[in-house]
Design a protein around this motif. Structure first.
Motif, PDB file in Angstrom:
ATOM      1  N   THR A  74      -5.170   9.022  -1.218  1.00  0.00           N
ATOM      2  CA  THR A  74      -5.361   7.574  -1.291  1.00  0.00           C
ATOM      3  C   THR A  74      -4.021   6.848  -1.226  1.00  0.00           C
ATOM      4  N   CYS A  75      -3.044   7.354  -1.961  1.00  0.00           N
ATOM      5  CA  CYS A  75      -1.718   6.743  -1.973  1.00  0.00           C
ATOM      6  C   CYS A  75      -1.059   6.827  -0.599  1.00  0.00           C
ATOM      7  N   LEU A  76      -1.139   7.998   0.031  1.00  0.00           N
ATOM      8  CA  LEU A  76      -0.535   8.175   1.353  1.00  0.00           C
ATOM      9  C   LEU A  76      -1.187   7.252   2.380  1.00  0.00           C
ATOM     10  N   ALA A  77      -2.501   7.151   2.330  1.00  0.00           N
ATOM     11  CA  ALA A  77      -3.219   6.278   3.268  1.00  0.00           C
ATOM     12  C   ALA A  77      -2.812   4.824   3.060  1.00  0.00           C
ATOM     13  N   HIS A  78      -2.701   4.418   1.808  1.00  0.00           N
ATOM     14  CA  HIS A  78      -2.280   3.045   1.506  1.00  0.00           C
ATOM     15  C   HIS A  78      -0.866   2.775   2.025  1.00  0.00           C
ATOM     16  N   CYS A  79       0.020   3.711   1.783  1.00  0.00           N
ATOM     17  CA  CYS A  79       1.412   3.547   2.210  1.00  0.00           C
ATOM     18  C   CYS A  79       1.533   3.548   3.737  1.00  0.00           C
ATOM     19  N   ASP A 121       2.274   2.810  -6.318  1.00  0.00           N
ATOM     20  CA  ASP A 121       2.957   1.531  -6.169  1.00  0.00           C
ATOM     21  C   ASP A 121       3.750   1.559  -4.872  1.00  0.00           C
ATOM     22  N   SER A 122       3.157   2.163  -3.855  1.00  0.00           N
ATOM     23  CA  SER A 122       3.752   2.285  -2.519  1.00  0.00           C
ATOM     24  C   SER A 122       5.087   3.025  -2.510  1.00  0.00           C
ATOM     25  N   PRO A 123       5.211   4.130  -3.241  1.00  0.00           N
ATOM     26  CA  PRO A 123       6.498   4.832  -3.271  1.00  0.00           C
ATOM     27  C   PRO A 123       6.895   5.407  -1.913  1.00  0.00           C
ATOM     28  N   TYR A 124       5.911   5.791  -1.110  1.00  0.00           N
ATOM     29  CA  TYR A 124       6.224   6.407   0.171  1.00  0.00           C
ATOM     30  C   TYR A 124       6.678   5.385   1.215  1.00  0.00           C
TER      31      TYR A 124
END
Length: 152
Positions: A22-27, A86-89
């Motif tokens: 989910t985080c990777l997709a968001h980023c 928090d969009s770290p990528y």
């Protein structure tokens, strides 16, 4: 989440892959660099697939192994990852993203290796070894794909 049994651990691992996906997709939607967006999209898809595969262990695993208690496994060395996104990528370049993902998978591999080494019943050892082999195989698959993307 409190982890007491292999079932809990597998559920936790599945959730970890879900959150990472989910985080990777968001980023990927927010990153400025095209190559990094492509990598993030690939990794998000890969983590989602891995989540489903791990879920299979949870649904179809040996009942005795799933009920086996796990002692002292996360207090030893907890896995460090971006558990909330928090969009770290978006702040990392292609190589930085790859390093983070490899580090994440290395930590999961180390966890399963430790569990396989310490499992007291054969069913639990086999389950830990199967999860270990899955994570190793998937890490190698990611490495191959990242290598191909670097060549582009």
């Amino acid at each position: 989440m409190e982890i007491k049994t292999f079932r809990d651990l597998i559920d936790w691992t599945r959730n970890l892959h879900h959150q990472t996906s989910t985080c990777l997709a968001h980023c990927a939607t927010e990153h400025e660099e095209e190559r990094a967006r492509i990598l993030l999209d690939y990794l998000a898809t890969h983590e989602a697939e891995l989540e489903k595969t791990v879920e299979g262990f949870e649904n179809d695993g040996d009942a005795r192994a799933l009920k086996t208690w796990i002692y002292d496994y996360l207090t030893h060395k907890p896995i460090k990852t971006h558990r909330t996104c928090d969009s770290p990528y978006t702040k990392l370049d292609f190589n930085g993203i790859a390093r983070e993902i490899f580090d994440f998978h290395d930590q999961v591999i180390e966890l399963y290796q430790n569990l396989a080494d310490r499992a007291e019943i054969p069913e639990a050892r086999e389950m830990a070894e199967n999860l270990l082999n899955l994570e190793r195989h998937e890490a190698m698959r990611i490495a191959r794909e990242v290598g191909r993307m670097q060549d582009v």
